[in-house]
Design a protein around this motif. Structure first.
Motif, short mmCIF file in Angstrom:
data_model
loop_
_atom_site.label_atom_id
_atom_site.label_comp_id
_atom_site.label_asym_id
_atom_site.label_seq_id
_atom_site.Cartn_x
_atom_site.Cartn_y
_atom_site.Cartn_z
N ARG A 198 0.79 -1.23 0.00
CA ARG A 198 -0.03 0.07 0.01
C ARG A 198 0.85 1.39 -0.06
O ARG A 198 0.45 2.29 -0.85
CB ARG A 198 -0.88 0.07 1.08
CG ARG A 198 -2.11 -1.04 1.36
CD ARG A 198 -2.58 -1.26 0.01
NE ARG A 198 -3.81 -2.45 0.55
CZ ARG A 198 -4.24 -2.96 -0.69
NH1 ARG A 198 -3.59 -2.80 -2.11
NH2 ARG A 198 -4.89 -4.10 -0.54
N GLU A 199 1.93 1.24 0.80
CA GLU A 199 2.69 2.52 1.05
C GLU A 199 3.61 2.82 -0.09
O GLU A 199 3.81 4.06 -0.79
CB GLU A 199 3.60 2.31 2.14
CG GLU A 199 4.47 3.53 2.34
CD GLU A 199 5.06 3.42 3.79
OE1 GLU A 199 6.38 4.10 3.81
OE2 GLU A 199 4.48 2.91 4.70
N TYR A 200 3.94 1.74 -0.97
CA TYR A 200 4.97 2.00 -2.09
C TYR A 200 4.23 1.74 -3.36
O TYR A 200 4.91 2.24 -4.60
CB TYR A 200 6.20 1.24 -1.80
CG TYR A 200 7.22 1.70 -0.72
CD1 TYR A 200 7.95 2.81 -0.91
CD2 TYR A 200 7.02 1.01 0.55
CE1 TYR A 200 8.67 3.27 0.21
CE2 TYR A 200 7.84 1.35 1.53
CZ TYR A 200 8.86 2.83 1.41
OH TYR A 200 9.52 3.19 2.38
N PHE A 201 3.52 0.69 -3.61
CA PHE A 201 3.37 0.23 -4.77
C PHE A 201 1.71 0.34 -5.31
O PHE A 201 1.24 -0.25 -6.15
CB PHE A 201 3.81 -1.18 -5.05
CG PHE A 201 5.15 -1.19 -4.77
CD1 PHE A 201 6.13 -1.07 -5.73
CD2 PHE A 201 5.43 -1.65 -3.71
CE1 PHE A 201 7.55 -1.04 -5.56
CE2 PHE A 201 7.05 -1.96 -3.20
CZ PHE A 201 7.93 -1.58 -4.37
N ASP A 202 0.94 0.96 -4.48
CA ASP A 202 -0.67 1.13 -4.99
C ASP A 202 -0.71 2.26 -6.02
O ASP A 202 -1.48 1.98 -6.83
CB ASP A 202 -1.47 1.73 -3.74
CG ASP A 202 -2.17 0.56 -2.74
OD1 ASP A 202 -1.95 -0.51 -3.46
OD2 ASP A 202 -2.67 0.81 -2.04
N ASP A 223 -4.50 -12.18 -3.02
CA ASP A 223 -5.36 -11.05 -2.33
C ASP A 223 -4.64 -9.65 -2.47
O ASP A 223 -5.48 -8.63 -2.75
CB ASP A 223 -5.41 -11.17 -1.06
CG ASP A 223 -6.18 -12.25 -0.35
OD1 ASP A 223 -6.76 -12.91 -1.23
OD2 ASP A 223 -6.24 -12.92 0.95
N LEU A 224 -3.34 -9.47 -2.85
CA LEU A 224 -2.76 -8.13 -3.07
C LEU A 224 -2.38 -7.87 -4.39
O LEU A 224 -1.78 -6.87 -4.82
CB LEU A 224 -1.37 -8.05 -2.09
CG LEU A 224 -1.71 -8.00 -0.62
CD1 LEU A 224 -0.40 -7.92 0.19
CD2 LEU A 224 -2.63 -6.57 -0.14
N ASP A 225 -2.93 -8.95 -5.21
CA ASP A 225 -2.68 -8.82 -6.87
C ASP A 225 -1.06 -8.77 -7.02
O ASP A 225 -0.65 -8.04 -7.91
CB ASP A 225 -3.24 -7.61 -7.48
CG ASP A 225 -3.35 -7.83 -8.87
OD1 ASP A 225 -3.37 -9.11 -9.57
OD2 ASP A 225 -3.45 -6.86 -9.37
N LEU A 226 -0.35 -9.71 -6.46
CA LEU A 226 1.29 -9.89 -6.43
C LEU A 226 1.58 -11.18 -7.14
O LEU A 226 1.13 -12.19 -6.79
CB LEU A 226 2.00 -9.64 -5.20
CG LEU A 226 1.69 -8.16 -4.46
CD1 LEU A 226 2.39 -8.43 -2.94
CD2 LEU A 226 2.25 -7.15 -5.24
N PRO A 227 2.20 -11.05 -8.27
CA PRO A 227 2.93 -12.37 -8.73
C PRO A 227 3.70 -13.08 -7.77
O PRO A 227 4.28 -12.10 -6.80
CB PRO A 227 3.55 -11.85 -9.99
CG PRO A 227 2.92 -10.55 -10.41
CD PRO A 227 2.71 -9.89 -8.96
N VAL A 228 4.19 -14.16 -7.78
CA VAL A 228 4.98 -14.70 -6.74
C VAL A 228 6.40 -15.21 -7.49
O VAL A 228 6.33 -15.71 -8.74
CB VAL A 228 4.42 -16.00 -6.13
CG1 VAL A 228 5.43 -16.75 -5.47
CG2 VAL A 228 3.28 -15.46 -5.35
N THR A 229 7.39 -14.97 -6.88
CA THR A 229 8.95 -15.56 -7.31
C THR A 229 9.42 -16.42 -6.30
O THR A 229 9.21 -16.00 -5.01
CB THR A 229 9.89 -14.49 -7.83
OG1 THR A 229 11.37 -15.24 -7.89
CG2 THR A 229 10.36 -13.37 -6.54
#
Length: 428
Positions: A171-175, A207-213
């Motif tokens: 939320r703080e850096y990538f919204d 939930d946060l719509d982040l791909p995974v590595t």
């Protein structure tokens, strides 16, 4: 509108496959590639960069790098994966302060740029506190590199705290539009951490719509099969994911990964050096999985893509019975550029000279004993070039290295800071 014309270079494009376009120009407008071809007419006021006698090509994409480890370079040559885990993660990492993370990550990102890597996937498992995390992101942004920040929570076993801190970072850096730095979840589970943490990480990423590595497939055949089955059983295998060290996956496993939109990052130099297993570079690509290359860790391997391309090329072609002779220098170059962009979810942004993409470009010198009189420019890049040949680097049209010199950074001061951190961290 700002314009820049790279004039009369030997141009290599990588889409759909690496090919030499011959002497041509590359026009950059407002940070994007506007046109590629001979005799382009620049707009009035455009900056002209003379690329005659140089190779112009897309920047390299490093799909897996623990960038913070720059201060512990060459601490573990001739080693093994268990020894690496014990020494680096068990002993050295806990000694890192937030300012060490900043200097190490900044130095690592600048090392990338210096060697022509314009995009890096920063797999950061040094996130012991919010201050460590903030320092890493600040360093990536200060460097100017295009980066995927792979966030791996390191604050302990409290899964509620993992969720809260990951959400804060998101939320703080990538919204807002992230600029050159975006965020992925760097997951420890299911093969390194337990299944409970794995479920928390992967579900939170969804939930946060982040791909995974994730490090999966490199811990033996049984662990590789069990890990994929875990993702299938829990409805997670369809989530966008990059599988790092996919050494023990079978052909059927790769087909399953491809069918579910997964990608593979191979780090052949470090995988060979640490005895992780037979690199999957060619096998995954041949199975239809987007495959990129990574430097991984400078504790045990090289930090430039030239060394990694050579490792991939020679290891593939050395397969018994000539099974790897299809893997050419062009295949190695593609894995280091467009293949890497595909692996990192950035194929529409970087990795080739397609007009409309970001102008992430590298200009290589050919006027040295090691590069002169090369008959095949693609082979010369893969087999002969070194960091010293990287003359000019652009990221999003911004010149970050010019005439062989990094721009906008006090490198000597940074190196002094890095050496001080290295002495304290290693106790030497």
């Amino acid at each position: 509108m700002t314009s820049l014309l790279l004039r009369n270079g030997t141009v290599i494009d990588t889409a759909p496959a690496p090919r030499v376009l011959g002497r041509a120009d590359v026009l950059v407008e407002d940070g994007r590639i506007a046109a590629v071809g001979p005799g382009l007419v620049p707009p009035a006021g455009a900056e002209i960069l003379d690329a005659a006698g140089r190779i112009v090509m897309p920047g390299f994409v490093d799909t897996h790098r623990h960038t913070w480890q720059t201060a512990i370079r060459a601490t573990l040559p001739d080693s093994t994966l268990p020894a690496y885990l014990q020494r680096v993660l068990g002993e050295l990492a806990p000694r890192y302060r937030p300012d060490d993370v900043y200097s190490g990550t900044l130095a690592g990102a600048l090392e990338c740029l210096d060697s022509g890597i314009t995009t890096v996937v920063d797999w950061s498992h040094i996130m012991f506190s919010p201050d460590h995390t903030d320092a890493d992101i600040a360093a990536l942004r200060a460097s100017g590199i295009r980066a995927v920040f792979g966030y791996c929570y390191g604050g302990g076993d409290d899964l509620a705290a993992l969720a809260a801190e990951t959400t804060r970072v998101r939320r703080e850096y990538f919204d807002a539009p992230p600029g050159n730095v975006s965020m992925w979840m760097a997951a420890l589970g299911p093969e390194i951490a337990g299944e409970e943490r794995a479920l928390a990480e992967w579900r939170l990423a969804r939930d946060l719509d982040l791909p995974v590595t994730v490090h999966m497939g490199g811990h033996g055949a049984e662990s590789a099969a069990r890990g994929l089955a875990f993702l299938e059983d829990n409805g997670l295998i369809g989530h966008p994911a990059m599988y790092v060290h996919a050494n023990f996956y079978t052909g059927d496993d790769f087909k399953k990964i491809a069918a579910n939109g997964g990608t593979v990052s191979a780090t052949p130099g470090v995988e060979a050096a640490l005895g992780i297993g037979d690199p999957a570079t060619g096998r995954s690509h041949a199975a239809g999985v987007p495959t990129g290359l990574g430097c991984d860790t400078v504790a045990s391997g090289p930090g430039d893509m030239f060394g990694v391309m050579r490792a991939a090329y020679f290891l593939e072609r050395a397969r018994p019975g000539g099974a790897g002779t299809w893997f050419t220098t062009a295949e190695a170059l593609r894995a280091a550029t467009l293949g890497g962009a595909e692996t990192a979810g950035l194929a529409g942004v970087t990795g080739s000279l397609t007009p409309g993409k970001q102008a992430d470009l590298v200009v290589l010198r050919t006027d040295t004993l090691g590069m002169a009189a090369a008959h095949d420019p693609i082979a010369a890049v893969v087999l002969s070039a070194e960091t010293r040949h990287v003359d000019t680097v652009l990221v999003g049209g911004r010149v970050l290295k010019r005439g062989g010199v990094l721009q906008g950074h006090d490198v000597p001061s940074l190196l002094d800071t890095l050496r001080g951190a290295a002495a304290r961290i290693t106790g030497e």
